[in-house]
Motif scaffolding. Sequence first.
Motif, PDB file in Angstrom:
ATOM      1  N   GLU A 160      31.460  80.803 -11.657  1.00 23.73           N
ATOM      2  CA  GLU A 160      30.512  81.524 -11.204  1.00 23.73           C
ATOM      3  C   GLU A 160      29.673  82.659 -11.792  1.00 23.73           C
ATOM      4  OE1 GLU A 160      28.531  82.546  -7.729  1.00 23.73           O
ATOM      5  OE2 GLU A 160      29.908  81.009  -7.996  1.00 23.73           O
ATOM      6  N   ALA A 161      30.301  83.402 -12.642  1.00 23.22           N
ATOM      7  CA  ALA A 161      29.624  84.287 -13.665  1.00 23.22           C
ATOM      8  C   ALA A 161      28.512  83.567 -14.372  1.00 23.22           C
ATOM      9  CB  ALA A 161      30.428  84.929 -14.518  1.00 23.22           C
ATOM     10  N   LYS A 162      29.008  82.347 -14.894  1.00 18.84           N
ATOM     11  CA  LYS A 162      27.928  81.529 -15.874  1.00 18.84           C
ATOM     12  C   LYS A 162      26.963  81.217 -14.952  1.00 18.84           C
ATOM     13  CE  LYS A 162      31.022  79.841 -19.163  1.00 18.84           C
ATOM     14  NZ  LYS A 162      31.772  78.347 -19.839  1.00 18.84           N
ATOM     15  N   LYS A 163      27.000  80.988 -13.479  1.00 18.11           N
ATOM     16  CA  LYS A 163      25.762  80.616 -12.642  1.00 18.11           C
ATOM     17  C   LYS A 163      24.808  81.796 -12.309  1.00 18.11           C
ATOM     18  CE  LYS A 163      28.217  76.887 -10.155  1.00 18.11           C
ATOM     19  NZ  LYS A 163      28.826  76.215  -9.124  1.00 18.11           N
ATOM     20  N   GLN A 164      25.792  83.121 -12.477  1.00 12.63           N
ATOM     21  CA  GLN A 164      24.901  84.139 -12.209  1.00 12.63           C
ATOM     22  C   GLN A 164      24.081  84.466 -13.257  1.00 12.63           C
ATOM     23  OE1 GLN A 164      27.779  86.877 -11.029  1.00 12.63           O
ATOM     24  NE2 GLN A 164      27.675  86.203  -8.665  1.00 12.63           N
ATOM     25  N   ILE A 165      24.630  84.352 -14.453  1.00 12.82           N
ATOM     26  CA  ILE A 165      23.991  84.748 -15.629  1.00 12.82           C
ATOM     27  C   ILE A 165      22.786  83.869 -15.814  1.00 12.82           C
ATOM     28  CG2 ILE A 165      23.910  84.399 -18.329  1.00 12.82           C
ATOM     29  CD1 ILE A 165      27.084  85.396 -17.946  1.00 12.82           C
ATOM     30  N   LYS A 166      22.828  82.447 -15.382  1.00 16.67           N
ATOM     31  CA  LYS A 166      21.545  81.485 -15.703  1.00 16.67           C
ATOM     32  C   LYS A 166      20.702  81.982 -14.630  1.00 16.67           C
ATOM     33  CE  LYS A 166      24.046  77.387 -17.357  1.00 16.67           C
ATOM     34  NZ  LYS A 166      24.557  76.049 -16.914  1.00 16.67           N
ATOM     35  N   GLN A 167      21.255  82.264 -13.396  1.00 19.06           N
ATOM     36  CA  GLN A 167      20.002  82.876 -12.351  1.00 19.06           C
ATOM     37  C   GLN A 167      19.215  84.024 -12.642  1.00 19.06           C
ATOM     38  OE1 GLN A 167      21.915  83.525  -8.509  1.00 19.06           O
ATOM     39  NE2 GLN A 167      20.120  83.676  -7.500  1.00 19.06           N
ATOM     40  N   LEU A 168      20.307  85.065 -13.498  1.00 13.94           N
ATOM     41  CA  LEU A 168      19.835  86.086 -13.778  1.00 13.94           C
ATOM     42  C   LEU A 168      18.520  86.135 -15.065  1.00 13.94           C
ATOM     43  CD1 LEU A 168      22.523  88.815 -13.438  1.00 13.94           C
ATOM     44  CD2 LEU A 168      20.526  88.871 -12.075  1.00 13.94           C
ATOM     45  N   GLN A 169      19.086  85.281 -15.737  1.00 17.28           N
ATOM     46  CA  GLN A 169      17.947  84.865 -16.928  1.00 17.28           C
ATOM     47  C   GLN A 169      16.782  84.319 -16.370  1.00 17.28           C
ATOM     48  OE1 GLN A 169      20.453  82.495 -19.443  1.00 17.28           O
ATOM     49  NE2 GLN A 169      20.985  84.212 -20.750  1.00 17.28           N
ATOM     50  N   LYS A 170      16.810  83.283 -15.263  1.00 19.93           N
ATOM     51  CA  LYS A 170      15.615  82.695 -14.777  1.00 19.93           C
ATOM     52  C   LYS A 170      14.856  83.804 -14.177  1.00 19.93           C
ATOM     53  CE  LYS A 170      14.399  79.326 -11.360  1.00 19.93           C
ATOM     54  NZ  LYS A 170      14.792  78.489 -10.224  1.00 19.93           N
ATOM     55  N   GLN A 171      15.549  84.720 -13.270  1.00 21.46           N
ATOM     56  CA  GLN A 171      14.666  85.860 -12.863  1.00 21.46           C
ATOM     57  C   GLN A 171      14.142  86.608 -13.746  1.00 21.46           C
ATOM     58  OE1 GLN A 171      17.628  87.871 -10.077  1.00 21.46           O
ATOM     59  NE2 GLN A 171      17.514  86.332  -8.524  1.00 21.46           N
ATOM     60  N   LEU A 172      14.699  87.090 -14.956  1.00 19.71           N
ATOM     61  CA  LEU A 172      14.232  87.708 -15.851  1.00 19.71           C
ATOM     62  C   LEU A 172      13.163  86.995 -16.571  1.00 19.71           C
ATOM     63  CD1 LEU A 172      14.369  90.375 -17.811  1.00 19.71           C
ATOM     64  CD2 LEU A 172      15.740  89.186 -19.250  1.00 19.71           C
ATOM     65  N   THR A 173      12.958  85.924 -16.691  1.00 23.10           N
ATOM     66  CA  THR A 173      11.915  85.013 -17.327  1.00 23.10           C
ATOM     67  C   THR A 173      10.729  85.217 -16.316  1.00 23.10           C
ATOM     68  OG1 THR A 173      13.382  83.512 -18.461  1.00 23.10           O
ATOM     69  CG2 THR A 173      11.122  82.751 -18.284  1.00 23.10           C
ATOM     70  N   LEU A 232      10.161  87.413 -14.097  1.00 22.60           N
ATOM     71  CA  LEU A 232       9.859  88.810 -14.106  1.00 22.60           C
ATOM     72  C   LEU A 232       8.939  89.169 -15.305  1.00 22.60           C
ATOM     73  CD1 LEU A 232      12.582  90.897 -12.614  1.00 22.60           C
ATOM     74  CD2 LEU A 232      10.485  90.324 -11.555  1.00 22.60           C
ATOM     75  N   GLU A 233       9.261  88.532 -16.608  1.00 22.89           N
ATOM     76  CA  GLU A 233       8.534  88.826 -17.947  1.00 22.89           C
ATOM     77  C   GLU A 233       7.169  88.029 -17.727  1.00 22.89           C
ATOM     78  OE1 GLU A 233      11.237  87.091 -20.852  1.00 22.89           O
ATOM     79  OE2 GLU A 233      12.224  89.251 -21.005  1.00 22.89           O
ATOM     80  N   ASN A 234       7.257  86.981 -17.168  1.00 25.32           N
ATOM     81  CA  ASN A 234       5.978  86.173 -17.014  1.00 25.32           C
ATOM     82  C   ASN A 234       5.071  86.934 -16.217  1.00 25.32           C
ATOM     83  OD1 ASN A 234       6.843  84.154 -18.809  1.00 25.32           O
ATOM     84  ND2 ASN A 234       7.369  82.759 -17.169  1.00 25.32           N
ATOM     85  N   SER A 235       5.319  87.407 -14.975  1.00 30.89           N
ATOM     86  CA  SER A 235       4.935  88.319 -13.931  1.00 30.89           C
ATOM     87  C   SER A 235       4.226  89.631 -14.495  1.00 30.89           C
ATOM     88  CB  SER A 235       5.415  88.789 -12.744  1.00 30.89           C
ATOM     89  OG  SER A 235       4.844  89.518 -11.705  1.00 30.89           O
ATOM     90  N   SER A 236       4.998  90.129 -15.330  1.00 28.30           N
ATOM     91  CA  SER A 236       4.583  91.548 -16.303  1.00 28.30           C
ATOM     92  C   SER A 236       3.654  91.265 -17.135  1.00 28.30           C
ATOM     93  CB  SER A 236       5.703  92.041 -16.732  1.00 28.30           C
ATOM     94  OG  SER A 236       5.434  93.244 -17.531  1.00 28.30           O
TER      95      SER A 236
END
Length: 170
Positions: free
Chosen positions: A79-92, A94-98
């Motif tokens: 579950e933690a690995k899934k959350q990390i992947k999801q957070l990394q996707k969100q970070l990417t 957000l970086e693109n949006s920024s």
Amino acid sequence: MKKSKVGYLIIAFLLAWVLAQFFFLPVTCSAEPVYMITESELVTLERNSNRQLVISSQLATELQIARNQLKVSDQELNEAKKQIKQLQKQLTELENSSKNQEDLLQQTQKSLPPSAPGVLREIGAKIDIDHYVTGISYGVSRLIGSKYLGLQGEYDWRDKKAGVWVTYAY
């Protein structure tokens, strides 16, 4: 001849006995040794055996609990690995949006007129309706806070007069 039959019979008996000893001797020698113990030693052995059985069952229970905890930990890790992947996707994202917002901001800044500089210089011409240009002026203003305070000079070559004044712009 009777003697020879008895002799043969004795020799056959001895031969059978030697063969029987030869074949059955290993069986009787390989038997486990027998030990004699007292009743108190037997009770002590039973007590120790029972204690070891209790310890063994406790260890088996603890092992099962540990296995269950391992399964739960593995599930939490997944579950933690899934959350990390999801957070990394969100970070990417957000970086693109920024980056897009920064690009848009730079384009907007380029399209806006330049902001007010710290020092303004101005050159002017004095125009008379009849004689067209009759004089010239030059001024310098400095930004102080959000207002401009300046000094301006003028010369009129028709009247041959010069003038100086202080300016204030808001």
